[in-house]
Write a protein that holds these residues in place. Structure first.
Motif, PDB file in Angstrom:
ATOM      1  N   ARG A   1      18.539   1.807  26.020  1.00 20.29           N
ATOM      2  CA  ARG A   1      17.575   2.366  26.969  1.00 20.29           C
ATOM      3  C   ARG A   1      17.325   1.355  28.077  1.00 20.29           C
ATOM      4  NH1 ARG A   1      15.090   6.861  25.707  1.00 20.29           N
ATOM      5  NH2 ARG A   1      13.298   6.440  27.047  1.00 20.29           N
ATOM      6  N   ILE A   2      16.956   1.887  29.249  1.00 25.57           N
ATOM      7  CA  ILE A   2      16.561   1.035  30.358  1.00 25.57           C
ATOM      8  C   ILE A   2      15.061   1.170  30.554  1.00 25.57           C
ATOM      9  CG2 ILE A   2      17.064   2.836  32.087  1.00 25.57           C
ATOM     10  CD1 ILE A   2      17.842   0.534  34.007  1.00 25.57           C
ATOM     11  N   ASP A   3      14.374   0.048  30.721  1.00 26.65           N
ATOM     12  CA  ASP A   3      12.934   0.003  30.986  1.00 26.65           C
ATOM     13  C   ASP A   3      12.706  -0.546  32.387  1.00 26.65           C
ATOM     14  OD1 ASP A   3      12.310   0.958  28.500  1.00 26.65           O
ATOM     15  OD2 ASP A   3      11.760  -0.989  27.652  1.00 26.65           O
ATOM     16  N   VAL A   4      11.846   0.109  33.151  1.00 28.59           N
ATOM     17  CA  VAL A   4      11.511  -0.332  34.501  1.00 28.59           C
ATOM     18  C   VAL A   4       9.996  -0.365  34.646  1.00 28.59           C
ATOM     19  CG1 VAL A   4      11.712   0.125  36.971  1.00 28.59           C
ATOM     20  CG2 VAL A   4      13.615   0.701  35.441  1.00 28.59           C
ATOM     21  N   VAL A   5       9.469  -1.512  35.051  1.00 27.05           N
ATOM     22  CA  VAL A   5       8.050  -1.636  35.372  1.00 27.05           C
ATOM     23  C   VAL A   5       7.922  -1.590  36.889  1.00 27.05           C
ATOM     24  CG1 VAL A   5       5.976  -3.050  35.201  1.00 27.05           C
ATOM     25  CG2 VAL A   5       7.616  -3.020  33.308  1.00 27.05           C
TER      26      VAL A   5
ATOM     27  N   LEU B   1       5.250   1.817  33.296  1.00 25.23           N
ATOM     28  CA  LEU B   1       6.542   1.624  32.650  1.00 25.23           C
ATOM     29  C   LEU B   1       7.307   2.936  32.545  1.00 25.23           C
ATOM     30  CD1 LEU B   1       8.526  -0.132  30.919  1.00 25.23           C
ATOM     31  CD2 LEU B   1       7.135   0.526  28.932  1.00 25.23           C
ATOM     32  N   LEU B   2       8.558   2.916  32.945  1.00 26.73           N
ATOM     33  CA  LEU B   2       9.467   4.049  32.808  1.00 26.73           C
ATOM     34  C   LEU B   2      10.571   3.679  31.831  1.00 26.73           C
ATOM     35  CD1 LEU B   2       9.908   4.891  36.609  1.00 26.73           C
ATOM     36  CD2 LEU B   2       8.341   5.990  34.997  1.00 26.73           C
ATOM     37  N   GLY B   3      10.979   4.628  30.998  1.00 23.87           N
ATOM     38  CA  GLY B   3      12.079   4.405  30.079  1.00 23.87           C
ATOM     39  C   GLY B   3      13.050   5.556  30.137  1.00 23.87           C
ATOM     40  N   ALA B   4      14.346   5.252  30.038  1.00 26.11           N
ATOM     41  CA  ALA B   4      15.362   6.294  30.126  1.00 26.11           C
ATOM     42  C   ALA B   4      16.589   5.873  29.330  1.00 26.11           C
ATOM     43  CB  ALA B   4      15.742   6.561  31.580  1.00 26.11           C
ATOM     44  N   PRO B   5      17.400   6.838  28.867  1.00 23.91           N
ATOM     45  CA  PRO B   5      18.642   6.492  28.166  1.00 23.91           C
ATOM     46  C   PRO B   5      19.581   5.704  29.073  1.00 23.91           C
ATOM     47  CG  PRO B   5      18.090   8.813  27.856  1.00 23.91           C
ATOM     48  CD  PRO B   5      17.169   8.294  28.926  1.00 23.91           C
ATOM     49  N   ALA B   6      20.338   4.778  28.454  1.00 18.91           N
ATOM     50  CA  ALA B   6      21.316   3.975  29.195  1.00 18.91           C
ATOM     51  C   ALA B   6      22.645   4.020  28.453  1.00 18.91           C
ATOM     52  CB  ALA B   6      20.824   2.534  29.352  1.00 18.91           C
TER      53      ALA B   6
ATOM     54  N   GLU C   1       8.102   9.268  41.653  1.00 19.12           N
ATOM     55  CA  GLU C   1       9.312   9.172  42.466  1.00 19.12           C
ATOM     56  C   GLU C   1      10.376   8.328  41.766  1.00 19.12           C
ATOM     57  OE1 GLU C   1      10.620   7.610  46.943  1.00 19.12           O
ATOM     58  OE2 GLU C   1       8.501   7.555  46.304  1.00 19.12           O
ATOM     59  N   ALA C   2       9.945   7.209  41.180  1.00 17.03           N
ATOM     60  CA  ALA C   2      10.891   6.339  40.469  1.00 17.03           C
ATOM     61  C   ALA C   2      11.471   7.041  39.251  1.00 17.03           C
ATOM     62  CB  ALA C   2      10.196   5.042  40.063  1.00 17.03           C
ATOM     63  N   ALA C   3      10.635   7.815  38.567  1.00 14.65           N
ATOM     64  CA  ALA C   3      11.112   8.535  37.385  1.00 14.65           C
ATOM     65  C   ALA C   3      12.222   9.520  37.751  1.00 14.65           C
ATOM     66  CB  ALA C   3       9.948   9.264  36.717  1.00 14.65           C
ATOM     67  N   ARG C   4      12.087  10.207  38.882  1.00 13.84           N
ATOM     68  CA  ARG C   4      13.111  11.158  39.304  1.00 13.84           C
ATOM     69  C   ARG C   4      14.427  10.451  39.617  1.00 13.84           C
ATOM     70  NH1 ARG C   4       8.462  13.414  41.557  1.00 13.84           N
ATOM     71  NH2 ARG C   4       8.757  12.366  43.577  1.00 13.84           N
ATOM     72  N   LEU C   5      14.345   9.235  40.122  1.00 15.79           N
ATOM     73  CA  LEU C   5      15.561   8.482  40.439  1.00 15.79           C
ATOM     74  C   LEU C   5      16.316   8.049  39.179  1.00 15.79           C
ATOM     75  CD1 LEU C   5      14.220   6.178  43.306  1.00 15.79           C
ATOM     76  CD2 LEU C   5      15.729   8.162  43.538  1.00 15.79           C
ATOM     77  N   LEU C   6      15.599   7.887  38.060  1.00 14.02           N
ATOM     78  CA  LEU C   6      16.245   7.433  36.822  1.00 14.02           C
ATOM     79  C   LEU C   6      16.953   8.559  36.080  1.00 14.02           C
ATOM     80  CD1 LEU C   6      13.655   4.886  35.356  1.00 14.02           C
ATOM     81  CD2 LEU C   6      15.731   4.423  36.674  1.00 14.02           C
ATOM     82  N   GLY C   7      16.744   9.819  36.478  1.00 12.28           N
ATOM     83  CA  GLY C   7      17.469  10.927  35.862  1.00 12.28           C
ATOM     84  C   GLY C   7      16.637  11.693  34.861  1.00 12.28           C
ATOM     85  N   ASP C   8      17.318  12.286  33.869  1.00  7.20           N
ATOM     86  CA  ASP C   8      16.659  13.119  32.869  1.00  7.20           C
ATOM     87  C   ASP C   8      16.117  12.280  31.714  1.00  7.20           C
ATOM     88  OD1 ASP C   8      17.403  15.338  34.378  1.00  7.20           O
ATOM     89  OD2 ASP C   8      19.327  15.509  33.324  1.00  7.20           O
ATOM     90  N   GLN C   9      15.272  12.899  30.888  1.00  8.40           N
ATOM     91  CA  GLN C   9      14.743  12.297  29.653  1.00  8.40           C
ATOM     92  C   GLN C   9      14.032  10.965  29.918  1.00  8.40           C
ATOM     93  OE1 GLN C   9      18.568  12.349  27.483  1.00  8.40           O
ATOM     94  NE2 GLN C   9      17.628  13.822  26.098  1.00  8.40           N
ATOM     95  N   VAL C  10      13.261  10.934  30.987  1.00  7.94           N
ATOM     96  CA  VAL C  10      12.535   9.718  31.345  1.00  7.94           C
ATOM     97  C   VAL C  10      11.135   9.764  30.734  1.00  7.94           C
ATOM     98  CG1 VAL C  10      11.648   8.302  33.229  1.00  7.94           C
ATOM     99  CG2 VAL C  10      13.822   9.512  33.492  1.00  7.94           C
ATOM    100  N   SER C  11      10.768   8.707  30.019  1.00  3.72           N
ATOM    101  CA  SER C  11       9.409   8.591  29.498  1.00  3.72           C
ATOM    102  C   SER C  11       8.571   7.801  30.493  1.00  3.72           C
ATOM    103  CB  SER C  11       9.402   7.888  28.141  1.00  3.72           C
ATOM    104  OG  SER C  11       9.907   6.570  28.255  1.00  3.72           O
TER     105      SER C  11
END
Length: 320
Positions: free
Chosen positions: A230-234, A260-265, A243-253
């Motif tokens: 997973r990728i984590d972004v603060v 904090l945003l989290g997404a599959p990597a 806006e940042a969540a939409r850039l990371l794609g689907d299944q973003v927490s």
């Protein structure tokens, strides 16, 4: 026999409460086996049954090849138990405590003294033999507790939440002692609520909830059950989380409190590169960005909806 501990369909009730509800567990000889679960999961009840302090209501329970109900005395000769609370006398010195335990186990005065000196040396306490235990640090006291458990050189050692209440230095000291025991061939059953502890020490982990094992395997295998990396972004500006969540794609927490945003990597480096590039192009500043494996906390949440207590820094990951 390859298994030092065998539990099949163990049950234990306290009135209407089922502390164990068909627990199955096998621990191979010489292994460190972690039992991880929240409060009330049945961890301590299991240890008390395995160490003959409680009788199971049903099921098969054997330690070192002996039945805990019918051959309890044989089991006790082969085990050591470190409970959640210190068992040493705080007014006595370390050597006096170990000599006392040796005498209680009928080792005799000379053998008790020899064994006490060897254990103090082994656990880095040789220079504190006459110092009253009440003047020990938490880590030193817990190491002395461990030494007392080994006075008879047991085949199987039960550690029931051994680092509860210790500071990070004390925990590290106990972990080092446990690794030393494992390297010497002692079979260790470790119960804990601490995620990092199981990750650091256990060859294999059983996740327990509601008095039964809900998943079992190595730490890596268990983490694989909830997906890959997973990728984590603060994000610095909380107003741009969406806006940042939409850039990371689907299944973003999204954790708004921690920004904090989290997404599959699925591809570590490619995902990281794409995320950095997309955020830079959008002018969104990231305070931190990391790619990491799933945690045992996430495994437990996925399997039970309940997370054990963690003492690691929230949101910390492994930098790519």
């Amino acid at each position: 026999m390859s298994d030092a501990i065998v539990v099949e369909g163990a049950h234990k009730r306290y009135g209407e409460k089922r502390a164990l509800d068909g627990l199955d567990l096998r621990v191979r000889r010489g292994a460190v086996h972690g039992v991880l679960g929240p409060n009330g999961a049945g961890k301590t009840t299991a240890v008390r049954i395995l160490s003959t302090l409680l009788r199971p209501d049903g099921g098969r329970v054997e330690v070192a090849g002996f039945d805990v109900r019918d051959e309890a005395a044989e089991v006790r000769r082969r085990i050591g138990l470190l409970g959640q609370h210190a068992a040493v006398d705080e007014e006595l010195g370390g050597r006096q405590n170990l000599e006392m335990f040796g005498r209680l186990h009928h080792l005799g005065a000379r053998r008790s003294g020899t064994r006490a000196d060897a254990l103090l040396e082994r656990f880095g306490l040789a220079g504190t033999g006459r110092k009253p235990v009440k003047r020990y640090s938490g880590g030193m006291r817990r190491r002395l507790d461990l030494a007392a458990c080994l006075i008879t050189d047991p085949e199987v050692l039960f550690l029931d939440e051994p680092t509860t209440g210790l500071d990070p230095r004390g925990r590290t000291e106990v972990w080092s002692a446990v690794r030393s025991l494992a390297a010497g061939g002692t079979t260790i059953l470790l119960t804990t609520q601490y995620l990092e502890e199981a990750d650091q020490l256990a060859d294999r982990i059983s996740l327990v909830d509601g008095g039964r094992v809900v998943a079992e395997g190595t730490a890596d295998r268990l983490k694989d059950r909830v997906g890959g990396d997973r990728i984590d972004v603060v994000v610095r500006d909380a107003g741009r989380l969406g806006e940042a969540a939409r850039l990371l794609g689907d299944q973003v927490s999204v954790d708004e409190d921690r920004r904090l945003l989290g997404a599959p990597a699925p591809d570590r480096m490619a995902t990281l590169s794409r995320a950095v590039r997309a955020l830079e192009e959008a002018g969104i500043e990231a305070e931190d960005i990391a790619v990491r494996r799933p945690t045992l906390d996430e495994v437990f949440l996925a399997l039970t909806g309940t997370a054990p207590r963690a003492h690691t820094t929230a949101g910390a990951g492994v930098a790519a």
